[in-house]
Write an enzyme that holds these catalytic residues in place. Structure first.
Site, PDB file in Angstrom:
ATOM      1  CD  GLU A 127      -4.184 -18.398  37.194  1.00  0.00           C
ATOM      2  OE1 GLU A 127      -4.608 -19.550  37.247  1.00  0.00           O
ATOM      3  OE2 GLU A 127      -4.396 -17.636  36.234  1.00  0.00           O
ATOM      4  CG  ASP A 134      -4.065 -25.529  32.017  1.00  0.00           C
ATOM      5  OD1 ASP A 134      -5.248 -25.828  32.288  1.00  0.00           O
ATOM      6  OD2 ASP A 134      -3.738 -24.448  31.511  1.00  0.00           O
ATOM      7  CG  ASP A 145      -9.569 -20.803  32.467  1.00  0.00           C
ATOM      8  OD1 ASP A 145      -8.814 -21.103  33.413  1.00  0.00           O
ATOM      9  OD2 ASP A 145      -9.395 -21.228  31.306  1.00  0.00           O
TER      10      ASP A 145
END
Length: 795
Positions: free
Chosen positions: A404, A469, A401
């Site tokens: 980026e 999300d 997670d």
């Protein structure tokens, strides 16, 4: 100020174009299989990789080039080309693609079988802060690509930032999301990939002047051109260049239990118990960040069990495994200064640094942190050793997670450049750590790598991305097919959503939840996930919702032979799992259409994305009839039709002439085999011949097909007014030793008349072996198949 900056930008653009227009041709030289074009301000180097792939590099005289390639794995295959030199132009002609070099005014044109794709007329330009490469495209081209966005299928007219960044709670519009890719695809069936992971912009004709401009703040403007005769060929050629997705473990295609998050070992086990108690198949459970710490903040980077909450994790995982349930753990690349591993990370020198070489620390939502430098060899080894230890304990899959990275300061230094130089390759390289670690240390196990950010080619590391999300709302559901369809065209075919939506929501909306879960049957990964205030697992739903979702999940498991075969096709030739309709019917009706899509090549799916509706319009592609998957109703192709919407399922239709393999019973993938299965065939008088290949292996051995550890079942049909012939042939790989004999129940749809007789390999079948249902127009035949068979249905 804004007006001034806009004017300045236009001025710089005009100056840049002026310089590009002054570019003059000087010389042409062939160096074996590459072609050098010297111009007044630099050097173009064109390299044909295959008949359908050409690389174009520009080396400016005024700037040293830092070329870091992350996307391409294919090396030049040295295809045959013919060079013809004329007074005004030079032609480099291959079997499919050709390039013409116009000397005055200077221009490079790319063609596929004599059809112009685009031209580089203005080409390279250098500004004070960036490099640009401008291409001139057709005025009617529809453009796709740029990675994950919510902009509609046609992305022409937008200037896309190429910088992976999360968009929390997005709905029906998103300019920038977790997974940006510097490429575009044109409705003319070609793609351009800029092979540079730096922070950049990809302008898809936002000025309306028929120009695509790639502007980068680091690296190069080098690009690949990929072309094909059709859309399937384009994705095949693109994934030949950037790499194909390995087959995931079969369990990854089953149902997940997941939320943000399970706080204790007891909570994990009790939740999984509820799936068994409610007769809902489940193959994996995902543990969010509470496995390594009791609170949301302050513990990220521990990367070790919190034994207060999980006193015996190995026993827990063994217990789950015995029930066919795999354990997946979340990990992040951030090591907080308050975590138990901070001193170790500093000592082992695994973190990104400041300009003086010290660990770079900064604040973000979870605390004060450093960032693992995944480009650095010793950091890669350190990170992998943590994964390896946990995998040896029994962890079966990984969730990466915030990759980026979610916060990535521009002045942070990696071993190979600044944060902005390599930002978009961070998740890509993180996935490669896990993928390569499994190949080395667990060579008999397929990895499961769930991540939300990557780069062009990340599919070759087995990355399974999700769409971030998303808002838990109807607005959040609406764009999900668009995102997955776009990403599948860009090689990343397992892109999927958090089923039910993740972010926000004041209370449970059972209709939204049910529709999203029904859609999930026909998206690559079936993974409900949400913030824990509202349950994401179907076992906590009201009975009416639970019952309908149970039915959807069981359909997912019954379709497992079909879905796993789709995964195999993607592995072999890059075919997306979710396919835009224009792959089958290329015209103005389909090129921007995402209200329905193909799930594999044989099922047409139309998600329900609005509340309370009783009907919705669906377009049915030409070339065959379509059949309602539930009622059997026949619908002609090449038309839009309003169809009924019912609570129990979303509209799904089978293609005429299609073979669709299914299991009669929904069960965990741990007990999966194809010793017996159903084969549905949809008879269509418009389709006289069709074929299908059904792949099978053990579901967990890496590269099973390449190792010969597989079986393949070949089915074909011949249909005329007198007889329907269904042929079967079994093929096994050199290492396949499992049972060859198959108990197959053929279910032949659209059989409007009772057959006069059924023949198997020339022998008439007893009527006990088959039944015909007049009301359903459905013929059922039970047969035992071995190496070869011909089933004849005499009308």
């Amino acid at each position: 100020m804004k007006r001034f900056l806009t004017a300045l930008t236009v001025l710089v653009f005009i100056v840049s174009l002026g310089k590009a227009q002054e570019r003059t041709f000087e010389s042409f030289n062939q160096e074996k299989y590459t072609f050098e074009i010297k111009v007044s301000d630099g050097l173009y180097v064109l390299t044909p990789y295959t008949a359908n792939i050409i690389h174009s590099a520009f080396y400016p005289d005024s700037l040293p080039v830092d070329n870091q390639s992350y996307a391409a794995v294919l090396s030049p295959q040295n295809p045959e080309v013919k060079v013809t030199k004329g007074d005004g132009e030079i032609l480099i002609a291959g079997d499919a693609m050709s390039v013409t070099i116009q000397k005055q005014p200077f221009a490079i044109r790319y063609l596929h079988k004599n059809n112009l794709l685009f031209e580089e007329k203005y080409g390279y330009a250098l500004t004070d802060t960036s490099q640009k490469r401008t291409l001139t495209i057709g005025e009617s081209d529809i453009l796709y690509g740029g990675g994950e966005r919510v902009l509609g299928m046609n992305r022409r007219g937008h200037r896309l930032q190429i910088y992976n960044r999360a968009h929390y709670g997005y709905t029906t519009h998103s300019e920038l999301m977790n997974y940006a890719i510097p490429m575009y695809l044109s409705s003319e069936k070609y793609a351009v990939l800029f092979d540079n992971a730096s922070h950049a912009f990809l302008d898809l004709d936002s000025r309306g002047n028929n120009q695509v401009t790639y502007e980068t703040f680091g690296g190069t403007t080098n690009y690949f051109v990929i072309s094909a005769d059709d859309w399937y060929g384009l994705t095949e050629n693109y994934t030949q260049l950037t790499g194909r997705q390995p087959l995931p473990p079969r369990w990854a295609l089953g149902n997940f239990s997941s939320r943000f998050g399970y706080h204790t070992q007891e909570e994990v086990l009790s939740t999984v118990d509820k799936f068994f108690q409610n007769d809902i198949p489940v193959d994996a459970v995902i543990l969010d960040l509470y496995w390594f710490g009791p609170e949301l903040k302050g513990h990220m980077g521990n990367l070790a069990w919190d034994y207060n909450a999980f006193p015996d994790p190995e026993k827990m995982m063994d217990s789950l495994k015995s029930r066919g349930v795999k354990t997946v753990l979340i990990t992040e690349p951030f090591v907080l200064t308050t975590s138990n591993r901070w001193e170790e990370a500093v000592r082992e020198d695994v973190l990104g640094t400041d300009a003086n070489g010290f660990p770079y620390t900064y604040d973000f939502f979870f605390g004060n942190t450093g960032l693992i430098d995944v480009f650095k060899l010793n950091a890669r080894r350190w990170f992998w050793d943590i994964y390896k230890e946990l995998a040896e304990q029994g962890v079966a899959g990984w969730w990466g997670d915030l990759g980026e990275p979610e916060v990535h300061p521009a002045d942070l230094q990696h071993v190979n450049g600044t944060a902005d130089d390599v930002h978009n390759a961070y998740g890509h390289e993180w996935a490669s750590i896990i993928y390569e670690g499994y190949r080395r240390d667990f060579p008999q196990q397929r990895p499961f790598i769930l991540m939300r950010a990557g780069f062009a080619g990340s599919q070759r590391y087995g990355m399974i991305p999700w769409t971030g999300d998303v808002s838990r709302s109807w607005g959040g559901l609406v764009p999900q097919p668009e995102i997955s369809l776009q990403m599948g065209m860009q090689g990343v075919a397992y892109t999927h959503s958090d089923l039910g939506g993740f972010a926000g929501g004041d209370s449970l909306n059972t209709e939204l939840y049910r529709r999203w879960m029904q859609y999930g049957v026909f998206q690559p990964i079936y993974r409900p996930h949400a913030q824990e205030a509202i349950p994401s697992e179907p076992v906590f739903m009201p009975d009416s919702t639970k019952n309908r979702v149970r039915k959807a999940i069981k359909l997912r498991y019954k379709l497992m032979p079909y879905i796993y075969n789709m995964a195999f096709e993607n592995h072999i030739d890059g075919t997306p799992l979710m396919i835009p309709l224009f792959f089958e019917e290329h015209n103005e009706k389909t090129l921007e259409y995402d209200e329905a899509y193909l799930w594999g090549k044989s099922l047409l799916v139309s998600p329900v994305k609005q509340p309370g509706i009783k009907k919705q319009e669906v377009y049915f592609p030409e070339g065959q009839s379509w059949f309602d998957f539930y009622s059997g109703e026949k619908i002609s192709g090449a038309q839009s039709k309003v169809v009924d919407v019912v609570p129990g399922h979303i509209p799904v239709f089978a293609k005429g002439g299609a073979f669709i393999p299914m299991k009669a019973k929904a069960e965990s993938t741990s007990s999966y085999n194809l010793n017996s299965f159903d084969m549905h065939f949809f008879t269509d008088e418009n389709v006289t011949k069709s074929s299908y290949e059904l792949y099978n292996d053990d579901g967990h051995t890496p590269a099973a097909f390449e190792k010969g550890l597989y079986e393949m079942m070949h089915f074909s049909s011949e249909n005329n007014k007198d007889v329907l012939k269904l042929r079967y042939r079994h093929e096994k790989g050199s290492g396949w030793t499992c049972k060859q004999e198959k108990n197959v129940r053929f279910i032949v749809h659209n059989t409007t008349k009772k057959p006069r007789k059924i023949m198997l390999n020339g022998e008439k079948q007893d009527k006990k072996q088959w039944t015909w249902d007049r009301e359903k127009s459905e013929l059922t035949i039970n047969v035992i198949l071995d190496e070869k068979a011909i089933l004849e249905i005499v009308k």
